[in-house]
Scaffold this motif. Structure first.
Motif, PDB file in Angstrom:
ATOM      1  N   ALA A  15       0.836  -1.207   0.000  1.00 56.56           N
ATOM      2  CA  ALA A  15       0.000   0.000   0.000  1.00 56.56           C
ATOM      3  C   ALA A  15       0.866   1.250   0.000  1.00 56.56           C
ATOM      4  N   LEU A  16       1.956   1.215   0.773  1.00 54.23           N
ATOM      5  CA  LEU A  16       2.876   2.340   0.833  1.00 54.23           C
ATOM      6  C   LEU A  16       3.501   2.595  -0.524  1.00 54.23           C
ATOM      7  N   ALA A  17       3.936   1.527  -1.188  1.00 56.03           N
ATOM      8  CA  ALA A  17       4.557   1.686  -2.500  1.00 56.03           C
ATOM      9  C   ALA A  17       3.587   2.304  -3.496  1.00 56.03           C
ATOM     10  N   ALA A  18       2.328   1.848  -3.432  1.00 58.57           N
ATOM     11  CA  ALA A  18       1.321   2.392  -4.344  1.00 58.57           C
ATOM     12  C   ALA A  18       1.097   3.874  -4.094  1.00 58.57           C
ATOM     13  N   ALA A  19       1.077   4.251  -2.809  1.00 64.81           N
ATOM     14  CA  ALA A  19       0.831   5.652  -2.466  1.00 64.81           C
ATOM     15  C   ALA A  19       1.973   6.550  -2.910  1.00 64.81           C
ATOM     16  N   LEU A  20       3.201   6.014  -2.866  1.00 63.42           N
ATOM     17  CA  LEU A  20       4.363   6.854  -3.130  1.00 63.42           C
ATOM     18  C   LEU A  20       4.870   6.777  -4.560  1.00 63.42           C
ATOM     19  N   THR A  21       4.359   5.834  -5.371  1.00 64.11           N
ATOM     20  CA  THR A  21       4.919   5.607  -6.694  1.00 64.11           C
ATOM     21  C   THR A  21       5.077   6.879  -7.516  1.00 64.11           C
ATOM     22  N   ARG A  40       8.646  20.913  -0.773  1.00 58.60           N
ATOM     23  CA  ARG A  40       7.616  19.899  -0.569  1.00 58.60           C
ATOM     24  C   ARG A  40       7.606  19.469   0.892  1.00 58.60           C
ATOM     25  N   VAL A  41       6.491  19.723   1.555  1.00 59.74           N
ATOM     26  CA  VAL A  41       6.344  19.424   2.972  1.00 59.74           C
ATOM     27  C   VAL A  41       5.391  18.249   3.119  1.00 59.74           C
ATOM     28  N   VAL A  42       5.835  17.202   3.813  1.00 56.10           N
ATOM     29  CA  VAL A  42       4.996  16.028   4.045  1.00 56.10           C
ATOM     30  C   VAL A  42       4.817  15.862   5.551  1.00 56.10           C
ATOM     31  N   LEU A  43       3.577  15.657   5.972  1.00 61.69           N
ATOM     32  CA  LEU A  43       3.222  15.600   7.391  1.00 61.69           C
ATOM     33  C   LEU A  43       2.741  14.207   7.766  1.00 61.69           C
ATOM     34  N   VAL A  44       3.184  13.704   8.924  1.00 58.16           N
ATOM     35  CA  VAL A  44       2.635  12.431   9.394  1.00 58.16           C
ATOM     36  C   VAL A  44       1.157  12.639   9.742  1.00 58.16           C
ATOM     37  N   PRO A  45       0.317  11.637   9.476  1.00 50.34           N
ATOM     38  CA  PRO A  45      -1.133  11.785   9.687  1.00 50.34           C
ATOM     39  C   PRO A  45      -1.538  11.584  11.139  1.00 50.34           C
ATOM     40  N   ALA A  46      -1.071  12.460  12.026  1.00 49.02           N
ATOM     41  CA  ALA A  46      -1.296  12.286  13.457  1.00 49.02           C
ATOM     42  C   ALA A  46      -2.767  12.307  13.833  1.00 49.02           C
ATOM     43  N   ASP A  47      -3.556  13.107  13.133  1.00 52.57           N
ATOM     44  CA  ASP A  47      -4.975  13.229  13.470  1.00 52.57           C
ATOM     45  C   ASP A  47      -5.872  12.762  12.336  1.00 52.57           C
ATOM     46  N   GLY A  48      -5.458  11.666  11.703  1.00 58.80           N
ATOM     47  CA  GLY A  48      -6.315  11.056  10.708  1.00 58.80           C
ATOM     48  C   GLY A  48      -5.839  11.192   9.282  1.00 58.80           C
ATOM     49  N   GLY A  49      -4.942  12.157   9.023  1.00 62.50           N
ATOM     50  CA  GLY A  49      -4.373  12.265   7.702  1.00 62.50           C
ATOM     51  C   GLY A  49      -5.274  12.914   6.677  1.00 62.50           C
ATOM     52  N   THR A  50      -6.346  13.570   7.075  1.00 60.31           N
ATOM     53  CA  THR A  50      -7.236  14.199   6.114  1.00 60.31           C
ATOM     54  C   THR A  50      -6.687  15.558   5.704  1.00 60.31           C
ATOM     55  N   GLU A  51      -7.046  15.997   4.502  1.00 57.12           N
ATOM     56  CA  GLU A  51      -6.568  17.278   4.016  1.00 57.12           C
ATOM     57  C   GLU A  51      -7.059  18.429   4.891  1.00 57.12           C
ATOM     58  N   ASP A  52      -8.220  18.264   5.523  1.00 53.41           N
ATOM     59  CA  ASP A  52      -8.740  19.332   6.381  1.00 53.41           C
ATOM     60  C   ASP A  52      -8.388  19.094   7.846  1.00 53.41           C
ATOM     61  N   GLY A  53      -7.504  18.125   8.104  1.00 53.67           N
ATOM     62  CA  GLY A  53      -7.080  17.821   9.467  1.00 53.67           C
ATOM     63  C   GLY A  53      -5.667  18.287   9.711  1.00 53.67           C
ATOM     64  N   LEU A  75       2.183  21.602   0.738  1.00 57.97           N
ATOM     65  CA  LEU A  75       1.939  20.711   1.877  1.00 57.97           C
ATOM     66  C   LEU A  75       1.086  19.519   1.485  1.00 57.97           C
ATOM     67  N   LYS A  76       1.504  18.353   1.952  1.00 57.47           N
ATOM     68  CA  LYS A  76       0.722  17.132   1.770  1.00 57.47           C
ATOM     69  C   LYS A  76       0.783  16.318   3.061  1.00 57.47           C
ATOM     70  N   VAL A  77      -0.213  15.475   3.267  1.00 56.43           N
ATOM     71  CA  VAL A  77      -0.247  14.569   4.416  1.00 56.43           C
ATOM     72  C   VAL A  77       0.038  13.161   3.921  1.00 56.43           C
ATOM     73  N   GLY A  78       0.983  12.475   4.564  1.00 58.69           N
ATOM     74  CA  GLY A  78       1.317  11.116   4.169  1.00 58.69           C
ATOM     75  C   GLY A  78       0.193  10.137   4.466  1.00 58.69           C
ATOM     76  N   GLN A  79       0.135   9.063   3.699  1.00 62.37           N
ATOM     77  CA  GLN A  79      -0.897   8.055   3.909  1.00 62.37           C
ATOM     78  C   GLN A  79      -0.716   7.361   5.257  1.00 62.37           C
ATOM     79  N   ASN A  80       0.531   7.203   5.667  1.00 61.87           N
ATOM     80  CA  ASN A  80       0.829   6.654   6.986  1.00 61.87           C
ATOM     81  C   ASN A  80       2.201   7.174   7.413  1.00 61.87           C
TER      82      ASN A  80
END
Length: 314
Positions: A15-21, A40-53, A75-80
């Motif tokens: 799943a990680l590979a698919a998300a990052l490909t 490019r800023v990537v954030l760990v999904p501490a509160d659910g990983g939603t774009e509005d979170g 800015l983007k939020v990582g899948q995990n």
């Protein structure tokens, strides 16, 4: 919808590979913060990983940096949590927001160095907690035995590693002693599972707990604090070592002075959970962060594997 169990590591890796490909395929040199090559800023999904979170929590501070320096950010939020480490180490991100555990993973692979920490009340620390439903009969950590437990991502500092370390230090082995384990993936999901009675007890940060209460996402009257951790270094912003030195210097100067820059409002200065903070500091210590890693020594790879196995048992 909650993750009732975490898949085996192989499935998670797929799943990680698919998300990052897409990102990994085109990763080249680190960006310079120009309009053509925003940082490019990537954030760990501490509160659910939603774009509005999580993204919404950090957009104000980066907007403030843009206003002060002209540097541009995407800015983007990582899948995990693992996805954020992989993005940085593949050169597909320039800046990342980590928990201490994931920062140390990236640092150990040579693809991250400390950029800045938020400061609140004069300190750059936060706290993890073990929370329980009031009617669950859990007054202390030892009472977790035989109860339904929720934890966050196995790479999360304060929704997994610190709560598990606190349990182990008090004679509770989650894989052996919990009735069941729900790996919910995020602090928000752990707290929601607790609030809705799907589990008896769970681990999350106090920042996430306060955010959920303020957003009326959970009912605090249903829950109680079972344990509070020792201070943990605040989740750091990190930068890729190959980012241009002049850009690094400009960023560190901006973070050090963010609360003094003209045109920057106090409302823009936010941190983990979207909470207002006093400011940021780029005067950070790699040795202090490394020392914090000792908090997680009890949570070995075998402990994690046993918890994953337990979580996969229906």
């Amino acid at each position: 919808m909650y993750l009732k169990h975490f898949s085996r590591r192989k499935l998670a890796s797929l799943a990680l590979a698919a998300a990052l490909t897409p990102a990994l395929a085109f990763a080249q040199a680190q960006h310079d913060g120009s309009s053509a090559k925003p940082l490019r800023v990537v954030l760990v999904p501490a509160d659910g990983g939603t774009e509005d979170g999580t993204k919404k929590d950090f957009q104000p501070i980066f907007n403030a940096i843009t206003q002060a320096t002209g540097l541009q950010f995407d800015l983007k939020v990582g899948q995990n949590y693992s996805a954020v480490v992989e993005a940085m180490c593949a050169g597909a991100a320039d800046i990342a927001w980590y928990g201490p555990v994931t920062y140390l993973q990236a640092k150990g692979r040579g693809c991250a160095e400390l950029l800045a920490l938020a400061v609140r009340g004069g300190d750059s620390v936060y706290y993890s907690g073990i929370f329980a439903r009031k009617e669950a009969g859990i007054d202390g950590i030892r009472d977790i035995k035989g109860k339904k437990l929720a934890l966050g991502d196995p790479n999360s500092t304060s929704s997994f590693n610190v709560p598990v370390a606190m349990m182990l230090a008090n004679g509770v082995n989650p894989a052996r002693d919990a009735a069941s384990i729900n790996l919910a993936g995020s602090h928000a999901n752990v707290l929601k599972a607790l609030s809705e009675g799907l589990v008896d007890v769970g681990g999350a940060s106090f920042d996430s707990y306060e955010k959920a209460v303020n957003a009326k996402a959970i009912d605090p009257n249903l829950l109680k604090v079972v344990a509070k951790s020792a201070p943990i270094p605040y989740p750091p912003l990190a930068i890729h070592p190959k980012v241009n030195d002049a850009v690094k210097a400009k960023l560190r100067d901006a973070f050090n002075n963010i609360d003094k820059l003209p045109g920057i409002t106090k409302d823009q200065i936010r941190g983990y959970g979207g909470g207002k903070v006093d400011g940021y500091t780029a005067r950070v210590s790699e040795s202090d962060m490394a020392e914090a890693g000792k908090l997680f020594d009890l949570v070995t790879d075998q402990v994690k594997a046993d918890i994953l196995k337990k979580a996969g048992t229906r």
